[in-house]
Design a protein around this motif. Structure first.
Motif, PDB file in Angstrom:
ATOM      1  N   ARG A  36      -3.719   6.130  11.352  1.00  0.00           N
ATOM      2  CA  ARG A  36      -4.106   6.407   9.972  1.00  0.00           C
ATOM      3  C   ARG A  36      -5.603   6.252   9.731  1.00  0.00           C
ATOM      4  O   ARG A  36      -6.084   6.578   8.658  1.00  0.00           O
ATOM      5  N   GLU A  37      -6.321   5.736  10.714  1.00  0.00           N
ATOM      6  CA  GLU A  37      -7.742   5.456  10.509  1.00  0.00           C
ATOM      7  C   GLU A  37      -8.672   6.515  11.102  1.00  0.00           C
ATOM      8  O   GLU A  37      -9.818   6.650  10.668  1.00  0.00           O
ATOM      9  N   ARG A  38      -8.201   7.278  12.105  1.00  0.00           N
ATOM     10  CA  ARG A  38      -9.100   8.193  12.807  1.00  0.00           C
ATOM     11  C   ARG A  38      -8.424   9.542  13.025  1.00  0.00           C
ATOM     12  O   ARG A  38      -7.198   9.613  13.134  1.00  0.00           O
ATOM     13  N   GLY A  53       0.800  -1.219   0.000  1.00  0.00           N
ATOM     14  CA  GLY A  53       0.000   0.000   0.000  1.00  0.00           C
ATOM     15  C   GLY A  53       0.832   1.267   0.000  1.00  0.00           C
ATOM     16  O   GLY A  53       2.033   1.255  -0.255  1.00  0.00           O
ATOM     17  N   GLY A  95      -4.403  -1.251   6.027  1.00  0.00           N
ATOM     18  CA  GLY A  95      -4.969  -0.480   4.922  1.00  0.00           C
ATOM     19  C   GLY A  95      -6.484  -0.561   4.855  1.00  0.00           C
ATOM     20  O   GLY A  95      -7.119  -1.350   5.558  1.00  0.00           O
ATOM     21  N   ASP A  96      -7.069   0.233   3.959  1.00  0.00           N
ATOM     22  CA  ASP A  96      -8.526   0.336   3.876  1.00  0.00           C
ATOM     23  C   ASP A  96      -9.199  -0.987   3.534  1.00  0.00           C
ATOM     24  O   ASP A  96     -10.285  -1.288   4.029  1.00  0.00           O
ATOM     25  N   ASP A  97      -8.554  -1.790   2.667  1.00  0.00           N
ATOM     26  CA  ASP A  97      -9.175  -3.058   2.281  1.00  0.00           C
ATOM     27  C   ASP A  97      -8.645  -4.240   3.076  1.00  0.00           C
ATOM     28  O   ASP A  97      -9.000  -5.399   2.800  1.00  0.00           O
ATOM     29  N   TYR A 154      -7.648 -11.290   8.068  1.00  0.00           N
ATOM     30  CA  TYR A 154      -8.059  -9.902   8.248  1.00  0.00           C
ATOM     31  C   TYR A 154      -8.463  -9.633   9.694  1.00  0.00           C
ATOM     32  O   TYR A 154      -8.242  -8.536  10.217  1.00  0.00           O
ATOM     33  N   TYR A 174      -4.872   3.851  16.014  1.00  0.00           N
ATOM     34  CA  TYR A 174      -5.657   4.392  14.900  1.00  0.00           C
ATOM     35  C   TYR A 174      -5.007   5.635  14.295  1.00  0.00           C
ATOM     36  O   TYR A 174      -5.665   6.601  13.947  1.00  0.00           O
ATOM     37  N   ASP A 177      -3.020  -4.852   3.272  1.00  0.00           N
ATOM     38  CA  ASP A 177      -1.660  -4.309   3.260  1.00  0.00           C
ATOM     39  C   ASP A 177      -0.754  -4.885   4.342  1.00  0.00           C
ATOM     40  O   ASP A 177       0.461  -4.673   4.306  1.00  0.00           O
ATOM     41  N   PRO A 187      -5.164  -2.216  13.749  1.00  0.00           N
ATOM     42  CA  PRO A 187      -5.021  -0.863  13.205  1.00  0.00           C
ATOM     43  C   PRO A 187      -3.606  -0.329  13.330  1.00  0.00           C
ATOM     44  O   PRO A 187      -2.757  -0.896  14.028  1.00  0.00           O
ATOM     45  N   SER A 188      -3.374   0.789  12.674  1.00  0.00           N
ATOM     46  CA  SER A 188      -2.061   1.438  12.758  1.00  0.00           C
ATOM     47  C   SER A 188      -1.869   2.055  14.146  1.00  0.00           C
ATOM     48  O   SER A 188      -2.832   2.344  14.860  1.00  0.00           O
TER      49      SER A 188
END
Length: 508
Positions: free
Chosen positions: A451-453, A107, A407-409, A428, A449, A412, A433-434
Motif C-alpha cells: 500500500r505504500e509503493r 483506518g 497507515g500514513d500516520d 511506531y 510495501y 492504524d 509496512p503492508s
C-alpha cells in the motif's frame, strides 16, 4: 433418547476423572430430557499466542489434557491476517482480509468501523448460528475500534459482554458492555479479566444447558497479550524466565531482509534486549489463568451433562515474534507471527494430530457444518469436519497471507493496542509496512510495501522452508539469487495474484 443420555452421562463422568486430576471438582448431572440436541460449540480464543516459540501445552497442561488430548491437534495451523482485528474479522466471517476489508486495526483497511461499514456484521458466526436457533454469547475482546462506539451490540448475540476500552489489555480497570449496561471493573483480584470471563462463561453454559437450546459461546480473554500480568494467585509461582533462543532470535545478519527491517534493526534489537524476557515471563504467568478458565469451562460442561455434546475449539487470533528476526509483536509474514495453536475436541473426534494446513478462516465453515447450517458461497475457508474425521484428500497446500500496515500516520496498526496513558513513540518503530504473501508447504514468498509503493518499487523475499525453517536466508535478495529462482518466483507470483483476489470457492 434415554440410552443416548446414559452414554453422554457416562462420558461426562469419565472426563470428570480428568478434571479432578487437574484440580477441578466435577459431578456430571443429567441435561434436560427435551429440546434441540444439535451440538453446542465453545470457542476459546487466546490473544497473541504463538505456536512456533511458546511451549503452549506445557504452559497450559489442563487445556492439553482436556482439549488437545481428547481431540485433534493441528500442527500446521495459521493466522493468515496476523494482527488482532484482521484476524478476528476473519474468524467471525470465514473470509480473507481482502474480502472483509479488514487488514489491520484501524483506518481505511482496518478496524471495527471498516468491518461494520463493509456489511460483515450481517454474516458472522453469531448471526448464522442465532438464526439457526442457537443461543449465542461472548465475553471479552471483540474487534479493535469498538471503543469508538462502545454502546454498539452487533446482530446475532444473545449475551453480549464486550470490552469497550484498551484497559482490557492490562487485565484490570476496564469496562464491559454487558447487554447494554456499562460495567466498570477495578483493580481487585476478583476483577482480573480472564477470571471475569471464566465466570461469565460458566454462567452462560449453565443457563443455556438448562434451557435445552443448543448454544455457541465465544470466550475471548486478552491473555497473554502484552502487558497483561499473571493473576494475583499465580504471581508467587511465576519465576523470571528467559524467552527461548531459537536460531533466528535477534538474527545477527538482517542484510537480506527488506529495507524497513534493515533500517530499524538496531532499535528493535535494543527493545528486545530490554523487554523480551519480562514479556515472556508475564505471558507464561498469564497463561496459567487461561488454563484455569479452560478447565472451568470444561468442568461446567461436564457438570451440566453437555460435555460430550459440545465441540471445544482452542486457538489464538495470531502468533507473536518473541525476538525472531529482531521482531517483537506480530504482523509479520514469518512463522512466529502466523503459526497458532489449534486443538478441537468434541463428538466423534478421535484423539490425534493432523498436519493439514488449517487456517483461521476455516473455523466459521466448520462451526456451520457442525450446526447443520448451509455454508455461504462468500466463505473463503473450508470446513475442517472431513479432516477431523481423517479425510485430507484434496486438502489445500498453500494459502494467502496479508497485512494492511500502520497507515500514513502510523496509527492504524499496533498503536491501536496501547493502553490509555501509556502511549509510546516506540510503537511506531515496532510496526512494519503492508505486505502480501503466499505460503506453501515448501516456500514463503512475500511482497512488501503493498500500500505504500508502486509495484515496481516493492521488495521481495523467498524462503525455502524445508531447508531453512527459521527463514534466515532470503533467496532472492541478490541478482544471482533472483536469476537462480526465477521459475519458482514466477509460479509463486502468479499464485499470489490469484489468492489475494480470490473470493468464496476460488479461495478453497
Amino acid at each position: 433418547m434415554g440410552a443416548a443420555r446414559s452414554v453422554r452421562r457416562s462420558l461426562c463422568a469419565t472426563v470428570a476423572v480428568l478434571l479432578t486430576a487437574a484440580g477441578c471438582v466435577s459431578a456430571a448431572s443429567a441435561a434436560p430430557e427435551h429440546g434441540d440436541r444439535r451440538p453446542n460449540v465453545v470457542m476459546i480464543l487466546a490473544d497473541d499466542l504463538d505456536a512456533a516459540t511458546t511451549p503452549v501445552w506445557e504452559a497450559m497442561p489442563r487445556t492439553a489434557a482436556l482439549i488437545r488430548d481428547r481431540g485433534m491437534e493441528f500442527t500446521d495451523a495459521f493466522a493468515p491476517m496476523p494482527i488482532c482485528c484482521a484476524a478476528r474479522a476473519s474468524i467471525l466471517t470465514g473470509e480473507y482480509g481482502h474480502n472483509t476489508g479488514v487488514l489491520t486495526n484501524a483506518g481505511e483497511v482496518g478496524g471495527f468501523e471498516t468491518f461494520r461499514a463493509r456489511g460483515n456484521e450481517s454474516h458472522t458466526i453469531a448471526t448464522a448460528l442465532h438464526d439457526a436457533g442457537y443461543r449465542t454469547g461472548m465475553a471479552g475482546k471483540y474487534l479493535n475500534g469498538l471503543e469508538d462506539d462502545p454502546g454498539h451490540i452487533p446482530p446475532g448475540w444473545d449475551d453480549w459482554n464486550a470490552g469497550v476500552d484498551n484497559f482490557l489489555y492490562s487485565g484490570y480497570n476496564y469496562t464491559l458492555n454487558e447487554n447494554g449496561t456499562f460495567v466498570k471493573y477495578g483493580v481487585t483480584p476478583q476483577d482480573y479479566e480472564t477470571d471475569v470471563i471464566r465466570a461469565k462463561s460458566e454462567r452462560f453454559i449453565t443457563d443455556a444447558a438448562a434451557s435445552g437450546q443448543p448454544f455457541f459461546w465465544y470466550a475471548v480473554s486478552t491473555s497473554p497479550h502484552f502487558p497483561i500480568p499473571p493473576a494475583p494467585r499465580h504471581l508467587p509461582d511465576t519465576r523470571p524466565t528467559a524467552s527461548p533462543r531459537s536460531p533466528n532470535y535477534q538474527e545477527p545478519d538482517v542484510s537480506d531482509k527488506p529495507s524497513w527491517l534493515i533500517d530499524t534493526a538496531g532499535a528493535r534489537a535494543a527493545t528486545i534486549a530490554a523487554t523480551n524476557d519480562v514479556d515472556y515471563t508475564n505471558r507464561l504467568g498469564a497463561l496459567k489463568s487461561l488454563d484455569d478458565m479452560v478447565s472451568g469451562i470444561v468442568d461446567t460442561l461436564a457438570r451440566t451433562g453437555e460435555l460430550d455434546n459440545t465441540y471445544l475449539v482452542f486457538t489464538s487470533d495470531n502468533g507473536y515474534s518473541l525476538g525472531a528476526h529482531r521482531l517483537t509483536q506480530k504482523m509479520a509474514p514469518y512463522e512466529e507471527s502466523m503459526r497458532v495453536p489449534l486443538a478441537i475436541a468434541g463428538p466423534g473426534i478421535r484423539p490425534g494430530r493432523s498436519a493439514a494446513m488449517a487456517l483461521s478462516i476455516d473455523l466459521a465453515p466448520t462451526l456451520f457444518d457442525w450446526a447443520g447450517v448451509p455454508i455461504s458461497g462468500r466463505v473463503d475457508g473450508r470446513s475442517l469436519a472431513p479432516v477431523l474425521s481423517g479425510d485430507t484428500s484434496g486438502w489445500r497446500d498453500d494459502f494467502a497471507a496479508e497485512y494492511g500496515g500502520p497507515g500514513d500516520d502510523g496509527r492504524d496498526g499496533i498503536a491501536q493496542e496501547q493502553i490509555p496513558g501509556t502511549d509510546s513513540p516506540l510503537v511506531y518503530v515496532l510496526d512494519m509496512p503492508s505486505w502480501s504473501a503466499v505460503r506453501t508447504a515448501s516456500y514463503l514468498y512475500v511482497r512488501w510495501y503493498e500500500r505504500e509503493r508502486p509495484l515496481d518499487q516493492r521488495e521481495y523475499e523467498l524462503y525455502d522452508l524445508r531447508a531453512d525453517p527459521y527463514q534466515l536466508t532470503n533467496l532472492i535478495k541478490t541478482p544471482a539469487g533472483r536469476a537462480t529462482h526465477a521459475a519458482v518466483v514466477a509460479d509463486l507470483d502468479r499464485r499470489l495474484a490469484t489468492l489475494t483476489t480470490c473470493a468464496g470457492s476460488t479461495c478453497r
